[in-house]
Every structure is written in structure tokens, then in C-alpha cells.
Design a protein around this motif. Structure first.
Motif, PDB file in Angstrom:
ATOM      1  N   GLY A 224      14.596 103.146  86.637  1.00 37.24           N
ATOM      2  CA  GLY A 224      13.781 103.555  87.779  1.00 37.24           C
ATOM      3  C   GLY A 224      14.551 104.474  88.694  1.00 37.24           C
ATOM      4  O   GLY A 224      15.610 105.001  88.335  1.00 37.24           O
ATOM      5  N   VAL A 225      13.999 104.634  89.888  1.00 39.34           N
ATOM      6  CA  VAL A 225      14.573 105.541  90.864  1.00 39.34           C
ATOM      7  C   VAL A 225      14.980 104.702  92.076  1.00 39.34           C
ATOM      8  O   VAL A 225      14.270 103.777  92.451  1.00 39.34           O
ATOM      9  N   GLY A 226      16.145 105.016  92.657  1.00 36.84           N
ATOM     10  CA  GLY A 226      16.665 104.248  93.793  1.00 36.84           C
ATOM     11  C   GLY A 226      15.638 104.126  94.911  1.00 36.84           C
ATOM     12  O   GLY A 226      15.069 105.117  95.322  1.00 36.84           O
TER      13      GLY A 226
ATOM     14  N   GLU B 127       9.424 104.364  86.734  1.00 38.18           N
ATOM     15  CA  GLU B 127       9.134 105.784  86.876  1.00 38.18           C
ATOM     16  C   GLU B 127       9.189 106.354  85.471  1.00 38.18           C
ATOM     17  O   GLU B 127      10.066 106.000  84.677  1.00 38.18           O
ATOM     18  N   ALA B 128       8.226 107.221  85.125  1.00 39.86           N
ATOM     19  CA  ALA B 128       8.052 107.600  83.721  1.00 39.86           C
ATOM     20  C   ALA B 128       9.224 108.397  83.145  1.00 39.86           C
ATOM     21  O   ALA B 128       9.654 108.127  82.025  1.00 39.86           O
ATOM     22  N   THR B 129       9.771 109.361  83.904  1.00 38.06           N
ATOM     23  CA  THR B 129      10.864 110.146  83.312  1.00 38.06           C
ATOM     24  C   THR B 129      12.105 109.278  83.108  1.00 38.06           C
ATOM     25  O   THR B 129      12.909 109.533  82.215  1.00 38.06           O
ATOM     26  N   GLU B 130      12.247 108.243  83.927  1.00 38.42           N
ATOM     27  CA  GLU B 130      13.410 107.365  83.788  1.00 38.42           C
ATOM     28  C   GLU B 130      13.323 106.525  82.515  1.00 38.42           C
ATOM     29  O   GLU B 130      14.332 106.057  82.003  1.00 38.42           O
TER      30      GLU B 130
ATOM     31  N   SER C 197       5.413 102.529  84.377  1.00 37.06           N
ATOM     32  CA  SER C 197       4.476 103.071  85.347  1.00 37.06           C
ATOM     33  C   SER C 197       4.213 104.536  84.993  1.00 37.06           C
ATOM     34  O   SER C 197       5.068 105.202  84.423  1.00 37.06           O
ATOM     35  N   ASN C 198       3.042 105.020  85.340  1.00 34.80           N
ATOM     36  CA  ASN C 198       2.754 106.440  85.094  1.00 34.80           C
ATOM     37  C   ASN C 198       3.248 107.316  86.245  1.00 34.80           C
ATOM     38  O   ASN C 198       3.054 108.517  86.247  1.00 34.80           O
TER      39      ASN C 198
END
Lengths: 633, 207
Positions: free
Chosen positions: B11-13, B76-79, B96-97
Motif C-alpha cells: 500500500g501507500v503510507g 492501492e492497485a499499483t502497489e 482495492s481499485n
């Protein structure tokens, strides 16, 4: 949650981060004084002690100005007969080591334990420094755990060894141990009341120079020999017995990777697991080597164990084949994992790895070819974004972008070397920007500019600044005053009116301090008034002498926490698309992660769940398009 | 047979990955399972790429070997794609999308005067992930969270979906209990609804 587990007084089991297990071990050992300066991967040790300070109320704690002061603080408490502990990253030990070496000579009184964390892979450090050499170099015993459980046990043993031999004890960890969460067995907490003592009851001499130092050195060597015996007997060095003449010596997290790799390969090789890095259990190692034809040494970073084992093997088993870094099997770079270890074990034993890890990695990197990079970035609402933007604008207006040197320092603002700024010329170590500036100012025609945060200022920059002022240096200094030590989790520092546990403390008056030291000018700017910062920055860069710009605004994460506590709402912003002309000042050289572009019309859009409502983007927009959203009152 | 059930979190921080990991950790401990994690702490900035190696059963190393994770949970999708080397073939992806474009990508999109440069799409990410596995639960987690009554319950949506996975080793009700124990008390009802919505959505995807 785990903080609750650290508080428990019973002897049950709990899931804990190793950093929390270290705190628990110290509490079970009735630690009485804690001092530390934060540094990843050890910061949670400081944070946990700080959060529990009032709950227990029976230990004293300070967030120290730097690691050297922290070590001296706990050593002072130890000399007064109290059990004490400090934690630091290994680059922090570089700062503390001046006193650490002397403490090796003088010894201590109450158990005195230092947690020192290396960071293989340099996840959050400026180098992959191998701190294991400190123990040997200073004749200070050093232990290394693999798991949270072992970390807790070693803390307890370290206090005992420290008191038995009147020596400092260092526990060396690595990021993968500090940030490993695992099951631990709690033992009962038997805390005692904190009560000051009198010097006459505990008095010893802690003094080393010349003849005294020479006498102490002889005693130190005796102490080392006694510690060696301690190490030979220690349960923290153990053999996982198995048949065969191929064996392994390993330590720390590498032991865990090794055990799992062996399981994957269906192999059972004898392992000597080392827990005492200094002094090494040389007799046990020699005995182990005598049973082998091939030894595999598995350790991250430098060949610390390998070189010492090679020396032991010269007498114990001179025909021994040693597989390690010098044989080219293992790298001195980066951290290890199961695949890295498994591949070498498979090669040495003529087996096939359980998975084709290389193929997995190749496929993944092919799939990721077009994946956009996600570099570390300033948070939405970060004041540094505005400061650096104004700094660059000032350089452009003065047309001197290629006529300056910008010496950066350690903190979130180090990221000025990443896009969109990408303009730092140096970044070495805490406070180094001002020291480098002295040499450059002497030798370059360019304008020299240094930048430090408030925590770095008080940690290690002050002597360098005093040196610059004393030598009439022509240097501009940015101080990014965001109230706290932001990068490591917003801990308090001498710039805060608070200390550990939120207890009140004296905030150093930064302007008065610079004035008293003789700075030619001190100008305070507010980076949220981003556009208004350009002229004062220009003036400070143009001026002769030592001129200070203090850019003052709380770290956004810290500021938000305070707002939340005070019941204030964070009001996000939105972009007025009617006003927006697609100039993209808010995107170029600004890089707020809350800002994206609407692909349909090319206009900027603010993701409101990420936006901090700082409106720095409005201040950099030539047409003032972003504004706070309307909220119902 | 593997000795551990391994999950890679991505994910993202700022998205609450650590809370997600704490919730599953508590659920596992309450169910008398051994847990071992390798976490990424340290630089506290938001919006960076983050991960947690979460292992149950009899793991030894805190890091999951490449190509062996049974499940990926991506907020998060790119992660999801960024850490794909950890997932085994045919492993489950609960994702998640949501996409949070990094500013460098935004700059490229904004400054392309011909408007040809586009953001990476969830569809493009999903297509690549399908080269590794067909077991993908792609959730509109924000919409489901809003449906549950609180946009900040996306984590519970994802955890609910985790429980729809047949070989997930912890009982659904133990996980729900851990969620409700660890979220702010005022948000318990919304989180419980989010959990159910996620579980139902996951069940539909995994069959």
C-alpha cells in the motif's frame, strides 16, 4: 494493542515488535533511567518508553539532544548505581563512540545497556555501516539477537553481564530484527520505586588519561578474558546438532533465513548460532570447526565473523574449506533473505533450490517495466515543499542557480535531492552541511548555502555553526523549524516545550541563540506564505556574512495530530477549474501527492482525502485557483 | 505442503497498512496461531510505497521467499504490482481499485501538450497480475466503505474479502472480533457493515 502487552504484569504470551520486546526486557530488568535520540530502526524503543513513562512512573527518561549525550546520560545514571539503557542507530554510535571508547576503560556501575541497530540495505540510513566492529575496537561486549524473544532475553542477560563485569554492554540489531513482530513469552514485572541515591554511597573513579589509562587498559584486557569465559558458557551461543561434515556458522536474522532455507531444501546441517559477537566463544568455535570439512559462514555486510573464524581455523582445522564472502558465494551488499541463502546452500550441497527464484524475479521485473516509480515524497501539507519552492524561485530571480553550492543535511528535507528539486550538492551526516560549508567557503567563489532541520541543528550542527561565525564565513543557513524530529515519528527535541512522556521542558530560543552567537541576520519566514518567502530568501542569499533564514511551520503530521487533539477539523482544498489556466506551477517543481490531473480537461484536481488544506498550492499558483472547500458550519 | 500461510501487504503510507496488519495479528493470536512479521517502519512520510510480510503457522524467517506468498492484500492497485514477486502462482490477490498517482506521473500527464500520456489504469495493472493468478478480488473499496456508512472503513472491506477466501486459516468471526476490537469504538457498526460487504464481494469473485 501491543502497548497494552508491554504494560502487562503477568507472564503470558504476546505478539510484539522486537523494539517493544526490548523495552519489555528492560522493564522486566527494572531499568531505572532511559535516554535516547530517535533513529530508524530503533525509534519505537524511545517512543514506547516515552508512552509508558507515566504509566509506570518508576523510571526516569530524557529525549537527548544527540546519541553521545544520551549515552553519557545513561552512563552517568549507571555510575550513580542505576540500571540504564539507551538505543541508537549505528550512525548514532559514530557520534556516541567518543565516550563509548572511554567508558570501555572506566567501566560502569549499575547495569548499562546500549541498543545499536545497523541498517543493511540502507533502508533509512546514509550507509550500510557494519557496527559490529565497535565492540571489539572498544573492548565492550556485544550481543546479537535473531528474534523479538531473543532480543528480550538478551536485554535481561546484558544487564546481568554489565553488572557482573562493570562494563557497558552493546546489543547489536539489524532492521529486520527491530521491525520483526513475533510471539514472546512475558515474565512477571517486578518494578521497584525510583529513589535518588547519594554519591558517597556509590562513589568510584571514572577517569582515564595517560598513566591511569595504561593501568586501566591492563585491567580491561583481564576483563575481556573474563568476558570470553562468560561467552563460552552462554546459552546465546548454541549448536543445532546434526550429522555431517558440512556445517554453518551464522548470527542475527541470517540464522532465521538459514533455518528456513535448510527446511526448504530438506537438509539438516549442524549450525553454530553465535549470540555473542564480542568476545567470540573461540573455544566453542574451534571445537565446532574440528568436526567439519566445509564451513558456510552466513552473515550480512562485512565478513566480520568469517575473518575471525578463519583466524581460529588456522590452528583448529587448517584444511577447512570456508564458504562465505571471500570465496565469492555471498555479497557484502544489501540484506539477505531466504532465496539468497538457499541458493548458496543448494550449490554447496549439490541440490536444487526449492523454487526458481531467479525466474520469479525476472518475470516480476518484466511485468513492472511500465510501473511508475513511487519515490519518497514530502507529505501533503509539508512546510518543506514551500520552503524549497521559494528557495528555488529566489535562485532563479537572482540568476545564480549555477553559482551556488547547496549543502543538504539529515532529515525529511534530505529529499531535496529527489525529484522535483534534485539540487543538493552534498549530504553526509548529521550537521555535516555546516562543516563542509567552511571548507567550501574557503575555496570556492560560489555562494555557499547550508540547510538543517531544528533537530539536526541541536544534534550536531552547533559546533559547525559556531565555527563558521567565528571565522567570519560568508554562508547562508536555512533552519527548517518544524517543531519536532519529524522523520523518525515527530519526537520532541530541544526545540520543543516538551520531553519524554509529554513532560514540560525548556524550549531553546532559536533567534536569541543565533543573535548571541553573532549571526549577521536572522529572518523568520512562514513557508505556508510561500510566495512571500521569496524576497527574504533572496535577501539572505545576497547578503554578505553569516545569515540565517528560519522557516517556521509545524510538521504537517505533527500539526494534524495537535489539531485532532484540539478538536479542530482539517479543511481540504479544491481547485477552481474556472480560474485554473493549466499553468501547472502546482505540479512542476512542487510535487504534492494530493494533486492529480483530470485527463478529460487537463486541469488540476485535488484529492480531498489526501489534502491537508495547507494552501501552499494556492500560494504558488499565479492565478490563485486552489481554495478551501466550503464547509457547513 | 507449506509450513506457513503467508500474506504480503502492500500500500501507500498513510493508508493504515500497520493497523490492517495489527488486526490480522490479533485475530491470529486469539486463534492460537503463531505469527511472524517483517514490517517496514522508519521514515514516517506519507505517500511512500510500503509493505508488510505477514506469516502464520510455522514460518522461520520474517521475510517471505519470492514466489511463495499465498495471498496479497493491496490497498492501492499499483502497489499490488510493485510487490508481485512475492506472490505464488495462482495465489489470491485482494486489492482495492484505488490508484494514487505519484507526482512524477502526474507531471508527465500534465506536461504532455498532445495529451497522449495517460495515467496507469487499474485494467492495465489487473491484466499484468492475471499473468500470475486468476484469483483476483478487485474491490471498489471506497464505494463499499461509503455504502457501509463511513469512507474510512476501506480496511475492513478488504479484511472482509480476505475471509471469503476458502483456505484462509482464521475463522471469519475471530477476524471480525479483532477488527471491532481495534477500530475506534464510534466506528464499530460501520466497520462491521464494511466487513460484511467486503466478504460478500470477495465471495462473488472467488466463487
Amino acid at each position: 494493542m501491543t502497548l497494552e502487552d508491554v504494560k502487562r504484569t503477568d507472564s503470558g504470551r504476546a505478539l510484539m515488535l522486537a523494539n517493544e520486546a526490548i523495552v519489555r526486557g528492560a522493564l522486566e530488568s527494572d531499568v531505572k533511567v532511559v535516554a535516547a535520540y530517535p533513529g530508524s530502526p530503533t525509534s519505537e524503543i524511545l517512543d514506547t518508553f516515552s508512552e509508558l513513562l507515566d504509566h509506570f512512573g518508576d523510571y526516569r527518561m530524557q529525549i537527548a539532544a544527540n546519541e553521545k549525550v544520551a549515552l553519557e546520560t545513561v552512563a552517568g545514571a549507571s555510575m550513580a548505581g542505576f540500571r540504564s539503557l539507551t538505543s541508537m542507530k549505528s550512525v548514532g554510535m559514530n557520534v556516541a563512540s567518543d565516550s563509548m571508547f572511554s567508558l570501555g576503560y572506566t567501566g560502569v556501575n549499575g547495569g548499562c545497556v546500549v541498543i545499536m541497530a545497523d541498517d543493511p540495505h540502507a533502508h533509512s540510513s546514509q550507509s550500510e555501516q557494519d557496527g559490529r566492529y565497535f565492540g571489539e575496537a572498544a573492548y565492550v561486549p556485544m550481543l546479537e539477537p535473531s528474534t523479538p524473544q531473543e532480543a528480550k532475553e538478551m536485554v535481561k542477560w546484558a544487564f546481568e553481564v554489565s553488572e557482573r563485569h562493570k562494563t557497558l554492554v552493546i546489543i547489536r540489531t539489524t532492521t529486520r530484527v527491530n521491525h520483526q513482530r513475533g510471539m514472546i513469552q512475558l515474565e512477571e514485572l517486578n518494578r521497584t520505586e525510583f529513589k535518588k541515591k547519594q554519591w558517597k554511597d556509590v562513589r568510584e573513579q571514572y577517569f582515564t588519561v595517560g598513566a591511569v589509562a595504561r593501568r586501566l587498559k591492563a585491567k580491561l584486557l583481564e576483563k575481556r578474558d573474563n568476558l570470553r569465559e562468560e561467552s563460552e558458557r552462554s546459552i546465546h551461543n548454541h549448536i543445532d546438532a546434526a550429522k555431517g561434515d558440512i556445517g554453518i556458522i551464522t548470527a542475527g536474522v541470517s540464522y532465521l533465513h538459514t533455518k528456513e532455507a535448510l527446511r526448504n531444501l530438506g537438509l539438516n546441517l549442524p549450525i553454530l548460532k553465535i549470540g555473542t559477537l564480542f568476545p567470540l566463544p573461540e573455544k566453542r568455535i574451534a571445537g565446532f570447526l574440528r568436526t567439519l570439512k566445509t564451513l558456510i559462514v552466513i552473515e550480512e555486510l562485512a565478513p566480520y565473523l568469517e575473518d575471525r573464524i578463519t583466524a581460529i581455523a588456522k590452528d583448529a582445522n587448517s584444511d577447512l574449506r570456508i564458504v562465505g564472502k571471500r570465496s565469492g558465494h555471498f555479497s557484502e551488499m544489501l540484506e539477505y533473505n531466504v532465496p539468497i541463502v538457499e541458493k548458496v546452500l543448494a550449490e554447496v550441497t549439490d541440490k536444487k533450490p526449492s523454487h526458481d527464484y531467479d525466474a520469479v524475479l525476472e518475470r516480476a521485473s518484466r511485468l513492472k517495466e511500465t510501473l511508475p516509480q513511487r519515490n519518497p515524497i514530502f507529505c501533503p501539507g509539508c512546510p518543506h515543499r514551500g520552503t524549497l519552492w521559494a528557495f528555488r524561485q529566489a535562485l532563479d530571480r537572482l540568476k545564480i542557480r549555477d553559482k551556488i553550492v547547496f549543502n543538504n543535511d539529515i532529515g525529511c528535507y534530505s529529499m531535496a535531492f529527489l525529484p522535483p528539486n534534485e539540487f543538493s550538492d552534498s549530504m553526509l551526516a548529521m550537521g555535516a552541511s555546516v562543516g563542509l560549508s567552511a571548507g567550501m567557503e574557503m575555496t570556492l567563489e560560489d555562494k555557499i548555502i547550508a540547510m538543517v532541520g531544528d533537530s539536526t541543528l541541536y544534534h550536531a550542527a552547533l559546533p559547525g555553526i559556531i565555527n563558521l561565525i567565528h571565522h567570519n564565513a560568508n554562508v547562508t543557513l536555512f533552519v527548517l523549524d518544524n517543531s519536532v524530529t519529524a522523520m523518525t515519528g515527530q519526537q520532541f527535541n530541544p526545540n520543543s516545550p516538551k520531553d519524554a512522556g509529554g513532560h514540560p521542558a525548556q524550549k531553546i530560543d532559536m533567534e536569541k541563540m543565533f543573535e548571541a552567537m553573532g549571526a549577521d541576520s536572522v529572518t523568520v519566514i512562514d513557508p505556508y506564505e510561500t510566495r512571500d518567502c521569496i524576497n527574504p530568501v533572496k535577501d539572505a542569499i545576497e547578503a554578505e556574512g553569516f545569515n540565517v533564514i528560519i522557516s517556521r511551520r509545524a510538521c504537517a503530521l505533527y500539526g494534524d495530530r495537535i489539531k485532532k487533539e484540539e478538536g479542530q477539523k482539517i479543511i481540504p482544498s479544491e481547485n477552481d477549474k474556472e480560474t485554473c489556466r493549466g499553468i501547472y506551477a502546482c505540479i512542476k517543481e512542487f510535487y504534492c501527492p494530493a494533486i492529480v490531473v483530470d485527463e478529460s480537461d487537463g486541469k488540476m484536481v485535488i484529492q480531498q482525502d489526501l489534502c491537508d488544506g495547507c494552501l501552499e498550492c494556492r500560494k504558488v499558483c499565479p492565478v490563485d485557483a486552489p481554495h478551501h472547500i466550503q464547509v457547513e458550519r | 505442503m507449506k509450513d506457513s500461510y503467508d500474506i504480503i501487504f502492500a500500500g501507500v503510507g498513510g493508508q493504515g497498512l500497520m493497523l490492517l496488519s495489527a488486526i490480522l495479528g490479533k485475530a491470529a493470536v486469539d486463534a492460537d496461531m503463531e505469527v511472524l512479521t517483517g514490517e517496514q517502519h522508519g521514515l514516517s512520510q506519507r505517500q511512500g510505497s510500503i509493505y508488510v510480510h505477514f506469516r502464520m503457522g510455522k514460518p522461520i524467517s520474517p521475510l517471505i521467499p519470492y514466489g511463495t506468498a499465498d495471498m496479497m492484500i493491496a490497498m492501492e492497485a499499483t502497489e499490488a504490482l510493485r510487490y508481485i514477486e512475492y506472490l505464488r502462482d495462482d495465489g489470491v490477490i485482494i486489492m482495492s481499485n484505488r490508484i494514487m498517482p505519484p507526482p512524477g506521473e502526474t507531471e508527465e500527464v500534465a506536461l504532455d501538450e498532445e495529451r497522449k500520456t495517460k495515467y496507469v489504469t487499474v485494467e492495465a495493472i489487473e491484466k499484468k497480475l492475471r499473468e500470475i493468478t486468476e484469483n483476483i478480488v478487485l474491490l471498489d473499496s471506497l464505494t463499499l466503505a461509503k455504502e457501509a456508512g463511513n469512507p474510512r472503513t476501506e480496511n475492513s472491506v478488504l479484511i472482509g474479502a480476505v475471509c471469503s477466501c476458502k483456505d484462509f486459516p482464521i475463522e471469519t468471526e475471530s477476524v471480525r472480533k479483532a477488527v471491532l476490537d481495534l477500530v475506534p469504538p464510534k466506528t464499530r457498526d460501520a466497520n462491521s457493515r464494511a466487513f460484511d460487504l467486503g466478504r460478500d464481494a470477495g465471495g462473488e469473485c472467488l466463487g
